[in-house]
Write a protein that holds these residues in place. Structure first.
Motif, PDB file in Angstrom:
ATOM      1  N   HIS A  15       0.831  -1.218   0.000  1.00  0.00           N
ATOM      2  CA  HIS A  15       0.000   0.000   0.000  1.00  0.00           C
ATOM      3  C   HIS A  15       0.862   1.264   0.000  1.00  0.00           C
ATOM      4  N   ARG A  16       1.914   1.288   0.783  1.00  0.00           N
ATOM      5  CA  ARG A  16       2.762   2.474   0.880  1.00  0.00           C
ATOM      6  C   ARG A  16       3.361   2.835  -0.483  1.00  0.00           C
ATOM      7  N   LEU A  19       0.603   4.086  -2.811  1.00  0.00           N
ATOM      8  CA  LEU A  19       0.146   5.425  -2.439  1.00  0.00           C
ATOM      9  C   LEU A  19       1.189   6.477  -2.815  1.00  0.00           C
ATOM     10  N   ARG A  22       1.022   6.931  -6.587  1.00  0.00           N
ATOM     11  CA  ARG A  22      -0.171   7.694  -6.970  1.00  0.00           C
ATOM     12  C   ARG A  22      -0.001   9.169  -6.665  1.00  0.00           C
ATOM     13  N   ILE A  31      -6.078  13.172  -4.212  1.00  0.00           N
ATOM     14  CA  ILE A  31      -5.718  12.310  -3.083  1.00  0.00           C
ATOM     15  C   ILE A  31      -6.537  12.775  -1.873  1.00  0.00           C
ATOM     16  N   GLU A  35      -5.366  10.082   3.119  1.00  0.00           N
ATOM     17  CA  GLU A  35      -4.186   9.513   2.474  1.00  0.00           C
ATOM     18  C   GLU A  35      -2.995  10.468   2.541  1.00  0.00           C
ATOM     19  N   LYS A  51      -3.454   3.731   8.086  1.00  0.00           N
ATOM     20  CA  LYS A  51      -4.753   4.237   7.631  1.00  0.00           C
ATOM     21  C   LYS A  51      -5.745   4.408   8.787  1.00  0.00           C
TER      22      LYS A  51
END
Length: 168
Positions: A15-16, A19, A22, A31, A35, A51
Motif C-alpha cells: 500500500h505504501r 500510495l 499515486r 488524493i 491519504e 490508515k
C-alpha cells in the motif's frame, strides 16, 4: 509453499509504495485528506498500517487542516497518536505556513489581495482564539513581518492603539 506465503501477507502489503506512486503521479490532486495524512505518518511509523490512525485523526478533528492545526492535547487523545506523530503534524503545518508566508513576502501584499487573504486564512482559520495581527509592510507594500499583537478569547480580542503604535 509460495502460495502460503502470499496469503499470509497483510491486506495493506504494498500500500505504501502504491500510495507514494499515486501521489507522485498526480502531484497530490485527487488524493483524499486521510491519504495525505498517511503519507505524513509513513515517516513516523516504519511499518504497519497507518490508515486507521489517519482516519481517526480526521474523524476527531474534521479535516486535514484541522488535524494539522489542532492543539497537541487534542491530538494526544487519539489512540496511537504520540509525541512523534504530533511533532510530524506540527512540522508539516509549520512548513506549509512558511511556504505561504514566503510566497506572500515575495509579492506586493496590497496589490495582490488574494495572496494576502490566502496567507491570513492559512495562518488563522483553525485558531481556537481570536488574534489581532499586525502586518508590517515596506514602501513597496511587501510584508516585512507578521506578528500576533494581542490574543483574546473565542470571540473577543482587546486592542490597545498605544501598543500597536509602540510596536510599529
Amino acid at each position: 509453499m509460495a502460495e502460503a506465503d502470499e496469503t499470509e501477507k497483510p491486506h495493506y502489503h504494498g500500500h505504501r509504495a502504491r500510495l507514494r506512486a499515486r501521489f507522485l503521479e498526480s502531484g497530490g490532486a485527487g488524493i483524499p485528506d486521510y491519504e495525505i495524512l498517511e503519507l505524513i505518518l509513513f515517516g513516523v511509523f516504519r511499518n504497519g498500517d497507518v490508515k486507521p490512525l489517519a482516519k481517526a485523526l480526521i474523524a476527531e478533528c474534521g479535516s486535514l487542516g484541522a488535524v494539522l492545526s489542532a492543539p497537541a492535547e487534542r491530538l494526544a487523545k487519539v489512540p496511537g497518536c504520540g509525541e512523534a506523530v504530533i511533532a510530524a503534524l506540527k512540522v508539516t503545518r509549520e512548513a506549509g505556513l512558511r511556504l505561504l508566508k514566503e510566497d506572500a513576502m515575495q509579492r506586493p501584499a496590497i496589490s495582490n489581495w488574494q495572496a494576502l487573504l490566502d496567507y491570513c486564512r492559512a495562518a488563522l482559520q483553525h485558531e481556537g482564539i481570536e488574534q489581532f495581527r499586525i502586518l508590517f509592510l515596506d514602501r513597496k507594500n511587501q510584508i516585512i513581518a507578521d506578528e500576533a499583537q494581542q490574543r483574546g478569547t473565542v470571540d473577543h480580542t482587546p486592542v490597545y492603539p498605544r501598543e500597536v503604535v509602540k510596536r510599529a
